[in-house]
Design a protein around this motif. Structure first.
Motif, PDB file in Angstrom:
ATOM      1  N   LYS A  95      59.274  85.737  39.093  1.00  0.00           N
ATOM      2  CA  LYS A  95      58.684  84.449  39.473  1.00  0.00           C
ATOM      3  C   LYS A  95      58.992  84.115  40.930  1.00  0.00           C
ATOM      4  O   LYS A  95      58.131  83.616  41.657  1.00  0.00           O
ATOM      5  N   GLN A  96      60.223  84.402  41.363  1.00  0.00           N
ATOM      6  CA  GLN A  96      60.579  84.138  42.751  1.00  0.00           C
ATOM      7  C   GLN A  96      59.760  85.006  43.702  1.00  0.00           C
ATOM      8  O   GLN A  96      59.310  84.538  44.751  1.00  0.00           O
ATOM      9  N   GLN A  97      59.547  86.253  43.335  1.00  0.00           N
ATOM     10  CA  GLN A  97      58.735  87.144  44.169  1.00  0.00           C
ATOM     11  C   GLN A  97      57.293  86.671  44.244  1.00  0.00           C
ATOM     12  O   GLN A  97      56.649  86.760  45.289  1.00  0.00           O
ATOM     13  N   GLN A  98      56.775  86.169  43.112  1.00  0.00           N
ATOM     14  CA  GLN A  98      55.402  85.667  43.109  1.00  0.00           C
ATOM     15  C   GLN A  98      55.260  84.446  44.008  1.00  0.00           C
ATOM     16  O   GLN A  98      54.278  84.316  44.745  1.00  0.00           O
ATOM     17  N   LYS A  99      56.263  83.547  43.964  1.00  0.00           N
ATOM     18  CA  LYS A  99      56.219  82.368  44.827  1.00  0.00           C
ATOM     19  C   LYS A  99      56.289  82.774  46.295  1.00  0.00           C
ATOM     20  O   LYS A  99      55.560  82.242  47.132  1.00  0.00           O
ATOM     21  N   LEU A 100      57.169  83.712  46.606  1.00  0.00           N
ATOM     22  CA  LEU A 100      57.297  84.171  47.983  1.00  0.00           C
ATOM     23  C   LEU A 100      56.015  84.845  48.452  1.00  0.00           C
ATOM     24  O   LEU A 100      55.557  84.615  49.580  1.00  0.00           O
ATOM     25  N   SER A 101      55.413  85.667  47.594  1.00  0.00           N
ATOM     26  CA  SER A 101      54.168  86.345  47.960  1.00  0.00           C
ATOM     27  C   SER A 101      53.047  85.344  48.199  1.00  0.00           C
ATOM     28  O   SER A 101      52.273  85.474  49.149  1.00  0.00           O
ATOM     29  N   SER A 102      52.967  84.325  47.338  1.00  0.00           N
ATOM     30  CA  SER A 102      51.946  83.291  47.502  1.00  0.00           C
ATOM     31  C   SER A 102      52.131  82.536  48.821  1.00  0.00           C
ATOM     32  O   SER A 102      51.162  82.258  49.539  1.00  0.00           O
ATOM     33  N   PHE A 103      53.387  82.215  49.151  1.00  0.00           N
ATOM     34  CA  PHE A 103      53.674  81.517  50.402  1.00  0.00           C
ATOM     35  C   PHE A 103      53.288  82.364  51.613  1.00  0.00           C
ATOM     36  O   PHE A 103      52.677  81.882  52.562  1.00  0.00           O
TER      37      PHE A 103
END
Length: 307
Positions: free
Chosen positions: A203-211
């Motif tokens: 989930k943290q990686q997905q948030k970072l990728s989206s940002f």
């Protein structure tokens, strides 16, 4: 290539077999010598191609051998050395198919060989290649009593399901019937903690990728606007210069052709699609520029003739 810790010490294996199955038949002695030769070619001389071909000949001889007493162990030994030789030759994509060629069914593959395959494909970043075969092997009830069954299940969880982000299947493996029969409660809880940690990291990686995607898109739009704005000023300056040069000859110059050429040049340089909403701003600016040219070049002449 697999770690040297996974490599079989064939000489010791041969000594154990010689003590257990004494006296050995001529066929068994020949096969043991071939296995020892394949191991020496692999580990001592680093002649991986020769080692693999010795394994192939040994497995072919085993297929026609009548003795069944040491056939399983010899077959596993040749396959283990052959897997390492293929890995050293960078022919790892064909390892599992080669193993299945010598074992009729995937569920019949020995646990130690399947463990090597899982580790090999995990190391090269292709865990999906061994997923189906391992799943079939674990679901076979006759394999659950084998000594290496739990190790295969652990490797399947850690090196196949989690790297593939199949957390739902990983959780089912742990808490399902197979997991309850394989793992202790403490092992199950440890596995569930690992799965939850993997989900949090995902989930943290997905948030970072989206940002990062959002920031990249914003920077790209800003850069395009700056670049397009600079190009627009250049086009306007060019058209204004043309306008001044042609003012004196406006009565003899085919002005409609000039307008058409300016429009085509403008759209080619800016690569505009008139159907896109984003093009309306630039087309509007072009329209204003053309109206200004009309007022400077043609309007006075037109009004004079009308009067």
């Amino acid at each position: 290539s697999p770690d040297s810790a996974n490599r079989i010490n064939t000489k010791c294996l041969c000594c154990k077999k010689s003590a257990r199955y004494a006296p050995l038949s001529s066929t068994q002695s020949k096969l043991l010598d071939m296995l020892e030769d394949a191991t020496e070619q692999l580990m001592l001389y680093k002649d991986f191609d020769s080692s693999f071909h010795v394994c192939e000949r040994g497995l072919e001889s085993l297929a026609h051998a009548e003795e069944e007493d040491v056939r399983g162990e010899l077959k596993a030994g040749f396959c283990i050395v052959g897997i390492q030789a293929l890995a050293e030759l960078n022919q790892w994509p064909g390892v599992l198919a080669w193993v299945c060629q010598h074992y009729e069914h995937e569920e019949d593959i020995p646990a130690k060989i399947l463990q090597m395959c899982i580790l090999l494909y995990a190391k090269v970043g292709e865990p999906a290649a061994v997923k189906e075969a391992t799943q079939v092997w674990l679901r076979n009830p006759s394999n659950r009593g084998l000594q290496g069954f739990r190790t295969v299940a652990e490797l399947y969880l850690l090196h196949v399901l989690l790297p593939l982000e199949l957390t739902d299947q990983a959780r089912e493996l742990v808490v399902g019937e197979l997991g309850r029969a394989t793992f202790t409660e403490e092992q199950q809880q440890t596995a569930l903690d690992i799965i939850e940690e993997e989900e949090r990291e995902k989930k943290q990686q997905q948030k970072l990728s989206s940002f990062l995607i959002h920031v990249t898109c914003a920077l790209t739009v800003h850069w395009n606007l700056l670049h397009t704005g600079s190009l627009l000023h250049k086009v306007e300056a060019l058209l204004r210069l043309t306008c001044r040069r042609l003012t004196s000859a406006s009565g003899f110059f085919p002005f409609h052709k000039l307008i058409l050429a300016a429009l085509i040049l403008y759209m080619l340089l800016l690569r505009l699609d008139p159907a896109l909403p984003s093009s309306f701003v630039w087309i509007s600016k072009l329209h204003q520029l053309l109206r200004q040219m009309w007022n400077v070049m043609v309007a006075p002449y037109y009004r004079a003739r009308k009067d």
